[in-house]
Design a protein around this motif. Structure first.
Motif, mmCIF file in Angstrom:
data_model
loop_
_atom_site.group_PDB
_atom_site.id
_atom_site.type_symbol
_atom_site.label_atom_id
_atom_site.label_comp_id
_atom_site.label_asym_id
_atom_site.label_seq_id
_atom_site.Cartn_x
_atom_site.Cartn_y
_atom_site.Cartn_z
ATOM 1 N N TYR A 150 33.254 84.490 24.943
ATOM 2 C CA TYR A 150 32.286 85.027 25.886
ATOM 3 C C TYR A 150 32.912 85.072 27.267
ATOM 4 O O TYR A 150 33.891 84.385 27.557
ATOM 5 C CB TYR A 150 30.999 84.197 25.919
ATOM 6 C CG TYR A 150 31.145 82.796 26.466
ATOM 7 C CD1 TYR A 150 30.953 82.534 27.824
ATOM 8 C CD2 TYR A 150 31.464 81.730 25.630
ATOM 9 C CE1 TYR A 150 31.084 81.254 28.332
ATOM 10 C CE2 TYR A 150 31.598 80.432 26.138
ATOM 11 C CZ TYR A 150 31.401 80.206 27.485
ATOM 12 O OH TYR A 150 31.533 78.941 27.992
ATOM 13 N N PHE A 180 27.547 88.188 26.030
ATOM 14 C CA PHE A 180 27.288 88.525 24.632
ATOM 15 C C PHE A 180 28.203 89.644 24.152
ATOM 16 O O PHE A 180 27.826 90.476 23.334
ATOM 17 C CB PHE A 180 25.814 88.910 24.455
ATOM 18 C CG PHE A 180 24.869 87.767 24.736
ATOM 19 C CD1 PHE A 180 24.702 86.756 23.803
ATOM 20 C CD2 PHE A 180 24.180 87.698 25.936
ATOM 21 C CE1 PHE A 180 23.836 85.689 24.054
ATOM 22 C CE2 PHE A 180 23.329 86.632 26.197
ATOM 23 C CZ PHE A 180 23.155 85.627 25.260
ATOM 24 N N GLN A 207 30.581 89.207 22.251
ATOM 25 C CA GLN A 207 30.608 88.932 20.813
ATOM 26 C C GLN A 207 29.148 88.888 20.363
ATOM 27 O O GLN A 207 28.424 87.942 20.653
ATOM 28 C CB GLN A 207 31.312 87.599 20.550
ATOM 29 C CG GLN A 207 31.510 87.280 19.091
ATOM 30 C CD GLN A 207 32.225 85.958 18.895
ATOM 31 O OE1 GLN A 207 32.334 85.149 19.822
ATOM 32 N NE2 GLN A 207 32.726 85.722 17.689
ATOM 33 N N LYS A 208 28.719 89.911 19.666
ATOM 34 C CA LYS A 208 27.294 90.081 19.368
ATOM 35 C C LYS A 208 26.719 88.915 18.588
ATOM 36 O O LYS A 208 25.533 88.594 18.729
ATOM 37 C CB LYS A 208 27.078 91.381 18.593
ATOM 38 C CG LYS A 208 27.572 92.633 19.325
ATOM 39 C CD LYS A 208 26.972 92.766 20.720
ATOM 40 C CE LYS A 208 27.471 94.027 21.424
ATOM 41 N NZ LYS A 208 27.027 94.074 22.836
ATOM 42 N N ASN A 261 26.985 85.949 19.100
ATOM 43 C CA ASN A 261 26.531 84.871 19.981
ATOM 44 C C ASN A 261 25.016 84.830 20.064
ATOM 45 O O ASN A 261 24.415 83.774 20.281
ATOM 46 C CB ASN A 261 27.124 85.045 21.384
ATOM 47 C CG ASN A 261 28.604 84.702 21.428
ATOM 48 O OD1 ASN A 261 29.125 84.061 20.527
ATOM 49 N ND2 ASN A 261 29.280 85.142 22.492
ATOM 50 N N LEU A 262 24.374 85.999 19.881
ATOM 51 C CA LEU A 262 22.915 86.074 19.919
ATOM 52 C C LEU A 262 22.269 85.319 18.770
ATOM 53 O O LEU A 262 21.084 84.961 18.834
ATOM 54 C CB LEU A 262 22.466 87.536 19.895
ATOM 55 C CG LEU A 262 22.690 88.339 21.178
ATOM 56 C CD1 LEU A 262 22.610 89.830 20.890
ATOM 57 C CD2 LEU A 262 21.669 87.920 22.232
ATOM 58 N N LEU A 277 23.154 79.612 22.178
ATOM 59 C CA LEU A 277 21.938 79.857 22.949
ATOM 60 C C LEU A 277 21.491 78.595 23.675
ATOM 61 O O LEU A 277 21.017 78.653 24.813
ATOM 62 C CB LEU A 277 20.836 80.375 22.014
ATOM 63 C CG LEU A 277 21.121 81.742 21.375
ATOM 64 C CD1 LEU A 277 20.019 82.107 20.408
ATOM 65 C CD2 LEU A 277 21.271 82.814 22.449
#
Length: 432
Positions: free
Chosen positions: A107, A116, A118-119, A121-122, A128
């Motif tokens: 990130y 985000f 790196q998707k 991470n969501l 989070l």
């Protein structure tokens, strides 16, 4: 410019070490005294280390590998020195990126899009929670500085455990960032006094989401200010001249390596190095100087993109590279993207990596250096408070970044204070 305080009867002063502390002390004291500076390396500057290289088009490039950036609110002495010397500076950005375990988690801190980048991470609960904990750390850190007595003896590790921060904040954000800033292992950072750590973060806007100081670099490389300090020949200097012993005598000091006597000596070396130079150090010298330690760091100036985050969107000025270690501690390296930091007009990537897990490709490596950085724990912080009692004791004075937070401004400030004790006021310091 002189003070009205009684001054020792001096004429000749030796300075050992040519980092910012030694150079500034020699330059300032050279207004009033005959000063000779001794440096063991083949260049002057210490952590001000600029390398002359060329890119593919043959254009010269000046790349810094030690001191790189400063900001005006937290570096008032350096700002004043550079302005007085007429050294040009330029703005830069101190963004940061993180890549852990070879890109498993990445990130950037510049924006929500880089956070985000790196998707997945969501979808990570640990990530989070880290984001939430960052906001909570900022809030609690500011509150702690308003009630310092509650944390006077606490270490950073104790502060983090007391408030129940998660492993994501500690291992994936705060400790890697801190270890990279101070160039030391994460376990060492856990012993850092909590209030000193929080005050540093507050001073540099690191506990703010938006309001952060504007960073700057020296145009053409940091060594430009060294050239300016040497221009007027205010002091003599000798490179490749290691000093191994300083003998204190009744009227001054004797340096056997150069067979010369001086009325006083300014040590602009690390505290542990200084202690090893003193002949027959007394109990106070051993107690104060012996409380400081240093961390050895290997720095590579190179062009190997394998030591950058795998996602280009995460590339930042500072890139923290984390890797799980066998001991359970996350090993930390950092790569500085010099094209971005120094705003280089170059057709090559220029990178500086501290303590890489795997060294960069030798074919892409231009320089390898070893630096030493001070380590701060409770013993070191306590010793800093006792250091003024040693200044001038047995004809010796002590300067260095280790007298403060370990940064360029701290080293310069220490030189300014010694000069003031000896009747010389820095020309950029406003008179009361």
């Amino acid at each position: 410019m002189t003070s009205t305080a009684p001054l020792p009867l001096l004429s000749r002063i030796a300075v050992i070490g040519s980092g910012i502390s030694g150079l500034a002390a020699a330059w300032l004291l050279g207004q009033r005294y005959s000063v000779t500076l001794f440096e063991q390396n083949d260049y002057l500057g210490g952590h001000t280390h600029t390398h002359a290289l060329h890119d593919l088009g043959g254009r010269p490039q000046a790349i810094d590998t030690g001191f790189i950036v400063f900001n005006r609110p937290n570096y008032p002495h350096l700002t004043g020195l550079l302005q007085m010397l007429g050294v040009a500076t330029q703005t830069t950005e101190m963004s940061f990126g993180v890549t852990l375990d070879g890109g498993r988690v990445e990130y950037g801190g510049a924006s929500l899009s880089t956070l985000f980048a790196q998707k997945t991470n969501l979808l990570r609960p640990r990530f989070l929670r880290m984001v939430r904990d960052i906001l909570r750390f900022n809030r609690l850190g500011k509150a702690a500085l308003r009630q310092p007595e509650a944390y006077r003896s606490a270490s950073l590790g104790q502060f983090l455990r007391q408030h129940g921060f998660g492993q994501g904040l500690m291992q994936d954000y705060l400790l890697p960032m801190a270890a990279a800033i101070w160039s030391c292992p994460t376990t060492v950072m856990l012993e850092f006094p909590a209030l000193s750590f929080l005050q540093f973060f507050e001073n540099h806007g690191l506990m703010n989401v938006n309001e952060r100081p504007q960073w700057e670099t020296v145009v053409g490389g940091s060594a430009r200010y060294i050239d300016a300090l040497l221009r007027d020949g205010r002091f003599a200097s000798h490179t490749r001249t290691p000093i191994h012993q300083v003998v204190r005598e009744s009227t001054g000091v004797y340096l056997p390596e150069v067979d010369a006597r001086f009325d006083a000596c300014v040590f602009a070396s690390h505290a542990d190095q200084t202690l090893s130079l003193l002949d027959l150090p007394d109990a106070d010298e051993q107690r104060v100087l012996g409380a400081f330690r240093t961390q050895e760091n290997r720095a590579y100036l190179h062009r190997d993109l394998a030591l950058m985050p795998t996602r280009r969107a995460v590339w930042s000025s500072w890139n923290y590279l984390g890797q799980a270690a066998h001991s359970g501690e996350r090993a930390v390296a950092v790569t500085y993207w010099m094209n971005h930091l120094q705003r280089l007009n170059s057709d090559r990537p220029w990178l500086v990596t501290l303590n890489p897990f795997t060294p960069p490709d030798p074919a892409l490596t231009d320089r390898v250096m070893t630096y030493h950085h001070p380590v701060f724990d409770r013993a070191a912080i306590d010793a800093q408070a006792a250091l003024p009692s040693l200044q001038g004791h047995r004809h010796c004075y002590y300067a260095g970044a280790w007298t403060g937070y370990g940064f360029h401004e701290d080293g310069l400030r220490s030189a300014v204070h010694i000069a003031e004790r000896l009747g010389v006021t820095a020309p950029w310091v406003k008179q009361p």
